[in-house]
Design an enzyme around this catalytic site. Structure first.
Site, PDB file in Angstrom:
ATOM      1  N   CYS A  48       0.822  -1.211   0.000  1.00 42.71           N
ATOM      2  CA  CYS A  48       0.000   0.000   0.000  1.00 42.71           C
ATOM      3  C   CYS A  48       0.858   1.264   0.000  1.00 42.71           C
ATOM      4  CB  CYS A  48      -0.903   0.023   1.234  1.00 42.71           C
ATOM      5  SG  CYS A  48      -2.300  -1.099   1.157  1.00 42.71           S
TER       6      CYS A  48
ATOM      7  N   GLU B 254       0.560   3.994   1.869  1.00 42.83           N
ATOM      8  CA  GLU B 254       0.938   4.478   3.203  1.00 42.83           C
ATOM      9  C   GLU B 254       2.147   3.713   3.729  1.00 42.83           C
ATOM     10  OE1 GLU B 254      -1.987   3.498   2.068  1.00 42.83           O
ATOM     11  OE2 GLU B 254      -3.656   4.234   3.264  1.00 42.83           O
TER      12      GLU B 254
ATOM     13  N   CYS C 199      -6.261   1.159   4.984  1.00 43.57           N
ATOM     14  CA  CYS C 199      -6.663  -0.217   5.296  1.00 43.57           C
ATOM     15  C   CYS C 199      -6.147  -0.605   6.686  1.00 43.57           C
ATOM     16  CB  CYS C 199      -6.154  -1.179   4.223  1.00 43.57           C
ATOM     17  SG  CYS C 199      -4.425  -1.666   4.424  1.00 43.57           S
TER      18      CYS C 199
HETATM   19  N1  THU Z   1      -4.504   0.610  -1.154  1.00 44.27           N
HETATM   20  C1  THU Z   1      -3.577   1.472  -0.618  1.00 44.27           C
HETATM   21  O1  THU Z   1      -2.534   1.757  -1.222  1.00 44.27           O
HETATM   22  N2  THU Z   1      -3.848   1.986   0.614  1.00 44.27           N
HETATM   23  C2  THU Z   1      -4.966   1.722   1.336  1.00 44.27           C
HETATM   24  O2  THU Z   1      -5.055   2.122   2.488  1.00 44.27           O
HETATM   25  C3  THU Z   1      -6.075   0.999   0.721  1.00 44.27           C
HETATM   26  C4  THU Z   1      -5.724   0.213  -0.495  1.00 44.27           C
HETATM   27  C5  THU Z   1      -4.199   0.006  -2.464  1.00 44.27           C
HETATM   28  C6  THU Z   1      -3.917  -1.473  -2.405  1.00 44.27           C
HETATM   29  C7  THU Z   1      -4.222  -1.889  -3.826  1.00 44.27           C
HETATM   30  O3  THU Z   1      -3.079  -1.671  -4.638  1.00 44.27           O
HETATM   31  C8  THU Z   1      -5.319  -0.922  -4.259  1.00 44.27           C
HETATM   32  O4  THU Z   1      -5.296   0.144  -3.339  1.00 44.27           O
HETATM   33  C9  THU Z   1      -6.718  -1.530  -4.276  1.00 44.27           C
HETATM   34  O5  THU Z   1      -6.981  -2.162  -3.084  1.00 44.27           O
END
Ligand code: THU
Length: 143
Positions: free
Chosen positions: A52, A54, A93
């Site tokens: 992710c 973050e 998330c």
């Molecule tokens: N994603 C993030 O980068 N941060 C979050 O807090 C939520 C989800 C990304 C993971 C994945 O690459 C895409 O968003 C769809 O879930």
């Protein structure tokens, strides 16, 4: 402060590597030192290996020697959404909340969820992750 942090995240959004979900995310963390570190989501053909935005921003911060986050801005873009429809406020998330927890005071950390530089909302990490398990829950983390 919010606008500058959101701008820093927005500047990186095109670097997001999300060929599988089509959901671009960028994050910018403001460290106690005043420095800003950014990250984008980096997906993988082996889906669970994706990281992710973050988490990448926090890893960058730690790699550069900073250890405390004061604020984080998150912004997303859903490339699969119908034309003209912007992504909503991206809420971190569960794993990202825990990673942010490691390097913050949850009651103080401002989590800014943005649609644009002028359209954002924020919550504290404490609100997003109450009763959290953190470094001081472990003897080794109390030093
Ligand atoms: N994603 C993030 O980068 N941060 C979050 O807090 C939520 C989800 C990304 C993971 C994945 O690459 C895409 O968003 C769809 O879930």
């Amino acid at each position: 402060m919010e606008r500058k942090l959101i701008r820093s995240a927005l500047d990186q959004l095109d670097n997001s590597y999300a060929p599988y979900s089509g959901f671009n995310v960028a994050a910018a963390v403001l460290a106690e030192s005043g420095k800003i570190y950014t990250g984008v989501n980096v997906e993988n053909a082996s889906f669970p290996a994706g990281i992710c935005a973050e988490c990448n921003a926090v890893s960058s911060m730690v790699s550069c020697g900073d250890r405390k986050i004061k604020a984080v801005a998150i912004i997303g873009r859903d490339t699969k959404a119908p034309e003209g429809k912007t992504a909503g406020y991206v809420s971190p998330c569960g794993i990202c909340r825990q990673v942010l927890r490691e390097f913050s005071d949850p009651g103080e950390l401002r989590v800014i969820m943005a649609k644009s530089e002028s359209d954002f909302r924020f919550m504290t990490l404490e609100e997003l992750l109450p009763e959290s398990f953190g470094p001081d829950s472990l003897e080794a983390g109390k030093n």
